[in-house]
Design a protein around this motif. Structure first.
Motif, PDB file in Angstrom:
ATOM      1  N   ALA A  29       0.832  -1.205   0.000  1.00 48.33           N
ATOM      2  CA  ALA A  29       0.000   0.000   0.000  1.00 48.33           C
ATOM      3  C   ALA A  29       0.865   1.254   0.000  1.00 48.33           C
ATOM      4  CB  ALA A  29      -0.936  -0.015   1.206  1.00 48.33           C
ATOM      5  N   GLU A  30       1.944   1.239   0.760  1.00 52.89           N
ATOM      6  CA  GLU A  30       2.852   2.388   0.793  1.00 52.89           C
ATOM      7  C   GLU A  30       3.514   2.611  -0.563  1.00 52.89           C
ATOM      8  OE1 GLU A  30       5.632   1.980   3.947  1.00 52.89           O
ATOM      9  OE2 GLU A  30       4.118   2.080   5.535  1.00 52.89           O
ATOM     10  N   LEU A  31       3.716   1.540  -1.307  1.00 43.88           N
ATOM     11  CA  LEU A  31       4.300   1.656  -2.644  1.00 43.88           C
ATOM     12  C   LEU A  31       3.270   2.089  -3.694  1.00 43.88           C
ATOM     13  CD1 LEU A  31       6.585  -1.535  -2.713  1.00 43.88           C
ATOM     14  CD2 LEU A  31       7.315   0.849  -2.443  1.00 43.88           C
ATOM     15  N   GLY A  32       1.997   2.112  -3.305  1.00 40.43           N
ATOM     16  CA  GLY A  32       0.950   2.576  -4.212  1.00 40.43           C
ATOM     17  C   GLY A  32       0.107   1.490  -4.838  1.00 40.43           C
ATOM     18  N   PHE A  33       0.243   0.247  -4.359  1.00 38.44           N
ATOM     19  CA  PHE A  33      -0.503  -0.856  -4.944  1.00 38.44           C
ATOM     20  C   PHE A  33      -1.860  -1.038  -4.265  1.00 38.44           C
ATOM     21  CE2 PHE A  33       3.785  -1.791  -6.296  1.00 38.44           C
ATOM     22  CZ  PHE A  33       3.599  -2.230  -7.600  1.00 38.44           C
ATOM     23  N   SER A  34      -2.799  -1.594  -5.039  1.00 41.50           N
ATOM     24  CA  SER A  34      -4.171  -1.790  -4.562  1.00 41.50           C
ATOM     25  C   SER A  34      -4.522  -3.252  -4.358  1.00 41.50           C
ATOM     26  CB  SER A  34      -5.161  -1.175  -5.565  1.00 41.50           C
ATOM     27  OG  SER A  34      -4.897   0.199  -5.743  1.00 41.50           O
ATOM     28  N   GLY A  35      -3.545  -4.138  -4.469  1.00 45.76           N
ATOM     29  CA  GLY A  35      -3.839  -5.548  -4.314  1.00 45.76           C
ATOM     30  C   GLY A  35      -2.582  -6.386  -4.288  1.00 45.76           C
ATOM     31  N   ILE A  36      -2.794  -7.691  -4.071  1.00 51.49           N
ATOM     32  CA  ILE A  36      -1.676  -8.635  -3.985  1.00 51.49           C
ATOM     33  C   ILE A  36      -2.072  -9.953  -4.634  1.00 51.49           C
ATOM     34  CG2 ILE A  36      -2.422  -9.492  -1.719  1.00 51.49           C
ATOM     35  CD1 ILE A  36       0.527  -9.876  -0.992  1.00 51.49           C
ATOM     36  N   LEU A  37      -1.127 -10.568  -5.302  1.00 50.60           N
ATOM     37  CA  LEU A  37      -1.252 -11.952  -5.729  1.00 50.60           C
ATOM     38  C   LEU A  37      -0.289 -12.743  -4.853  1.00 50.60           C
ATOM     39  CD1 LEU A  37      -1.002 -13.330  -9.403  1.00 50.60           C
ATOM     40  CD2 LEU A  37      -0.736 -14.662  -7.324  1.00 50.60           C
ATOM     41  N   VAL A  38      -0.832 -13.484  -3.903  1.00 55.74           N
ATOM     42  CA  VAL A  38      -0.027 -14.349  -3.049  1.00 55.74           C
ATOM     43  C   VAL A  38       0.318 -15.577  -3.881  1.00 55.74           C
ATOM     44  CG1 VAL A  38       0.027 -15.719  -0.929  1.00 55.74           C
ATOM     45  CG2 VAL A  38      -1.199 -13.528  -0.969  1.00 55.74           C
ATOM     46  N   ARG A  39       1.573 -15.659  -4.320  1.00 55.07           N
ATOM     47  CA  ARG A  39       1.908 -16.646  -5.337  1.00 55.07           C
ATOM     48  C   ARG A  39       1.495 -18.056  -4.951  1.00 55.07           C
ATOM     49  NH1 ARG A  39       5.690 -17.607  -9.388  1.00 55.07           N
ATOM     50  NH2 ARG A  39       5.411 -15.404  -9.882  1.00 55.07           N
ATOM     51  N   THR A  40       1.774 -18.458  -3.714  1.00 60.16           N
ATOM     52  CA  THR A  40       1.343 -19.784  -3.286  1.00 60.16           C
ATOM     53  C   THR A  40       0.819 -19.684  -1.857  1.00 60.16           C
ATOM     54  OG1 THR A  40       3.723 -20.199  -2.957  1.00 60.16           O
ATOM     55  CG2 THR A  40       2.645 -21.342  -4.770  1.00 60.16           C
TER      56      THR A  40
END
Length: 355
Positions: A29-40
């Protein structure tokens, strides 16, 4: 408006950015992202602790961040090389997958990542599962399809779709044939435009093929560099390599206007891998090869040395340097995010102008 997230690889609950899955959301979030793909999912939460996963889901919801997850590989010829999922199922790989799918459905994570192989540190073409010598690639594809048919009823019952990545070992044509066999309700595409070049495909043409079935992305750019062994592919932050992003994003957004997009970063290395179009073994392993697409990739490689002379691209020595992993990954993510936002704004401006 497309939300943009980052793919994050975990090991024993930690990753390069942070040592905790929930805290990783704050970093992104601090880097400006709105989501995550948890690879595994099983590597982020090794014991599939329901309480910790619930806390992670609640943190994502509180931050209004989307979540996508990965469920491991589905090629029976190589799942034994990564035995975690089978262990989670008490000896049954399918039971381990079912546990993870149930957790995904519980939290509304209905698009899941998978792949058919993994890069190995072996010489030449043996680094790709496509060129294993204990079985043919056709046998691997057929075994993967058979296993996906085993998983399909369970996936349908939970409303979860597995999205096969255009990974370094598989072609877009082969993924589409698997979708046709299994059904697009349970099988889709995670599109990685930087990987398709290894199979002789241009990102633009591959995007046009897979766009109707793409529900997830691994976005990053690519350099193709001539070497004594042939051509090497190096990864690059989005917008800094050879890919024309409008030609990749146009078909994708035409079919999925509101798709959540994820950037996949690299850290310590730029993931050099070989592209070997002059090798008869390589050519014989690509029955769907399009010579025009391959010609485009050859031109990218042929043009690279002059781009280095003009200081438009890094030298192969620079690309091969090892970097501090965390700083390199953050830089890769930030550059890619900024450039992707610019590309999306340009596309939207073009759409508005046409109206």
């Amino acid at each position: 408006m497309n939300r943009i997230g980052a793919d994050v690889k975990f090991q024993d609950g930690a990753n390069v950015l942070c040592d905790d899955p929930a805290a990783t959301l704050g970093v992104l979030a601090e880097l400006g992202f709105s989501g995550i793909l948890v690879r595994t999912l099983d590597e982020a939460f090794p014991d599939l602790d329901a309480g910790r996963i619930r806390e992670f889901a609640q943190e994502a919801a509180a931050r209004e961040m989307f979540v996508q997850v990965g469920l491991g590989k589905v090629n029976p010829y190589m799942t034994a090389e990564q035995p975690r999922v089978r262990a989670l199922g008490g000896g049954s790989h399918a039971a381990g997958m079912a546990r993870m799918v149930e957790l995904c459905a519980e939290h509304g994570w209905f698009e899941a990542w998978t792949a058919l192989g993994g890069f190995k540190k072996y010489p030449g073409l043996f680094c790709f599962d496509r060129f294993r010598t204990d079985c043919t690639w056709e046998e691997q594809l057929d075994a993967s399809a058979n296993y996906l048919e085993v998983l399909a009823p369970m996936l349908r019952s939970h409303g979860v779709r597995l999205n096969i990545e255009t990974h370094e070992e598989v072609t877009s044509h082969e993924i589409l044939r698997l979708i046709d066999r299994i059904g697009e309700d349970v099988l889709g595409v995670c599109f990685d435009p930087a990987n398709v070049v290894l199979r002789g495909e241009t990102p633009a043409a591959a995007s046009g093929r897979v766009a109707p079935f793409t529900h997830m992305t691994h976005l990053r750019d690519v350099h193709l560099v001539p070497t004594q062994q042939g051509i090497s592919r190096f990864l690059a932050p989005l917008g800094t390599g050879a890919i024309d992003w409008s030609s990749v994003l146009d078909p994708l957004l035409a079919h999925r206007p509101g798709i959540d997009l994820c950037i996949e970063a690299v850290g310590a290395t730029r993931a050099e891998m070989p592209l070997s179009p002059e090798d008869p073994l390589w050519r014989g392993a690509h029955p769907d090869l399009d010579e025009e697409e391959l010609g485009v990739l050859r031109r990218w490689a042929d043009d690279y040395p002059s781009q280095v002379v003009r200081r438009e691209r890094p030298s192969v020595e620079e690309l091969r340097l090892h970097r501090p992993a965390q700083a390199a990954q953050i830089e890769f993510l930030q550059t890619s995010l900024s450039n992707l936002r610019h590309e999306l704004a340009q596309l939207q401006s073009t759409v508005n102008t046409k109206r």
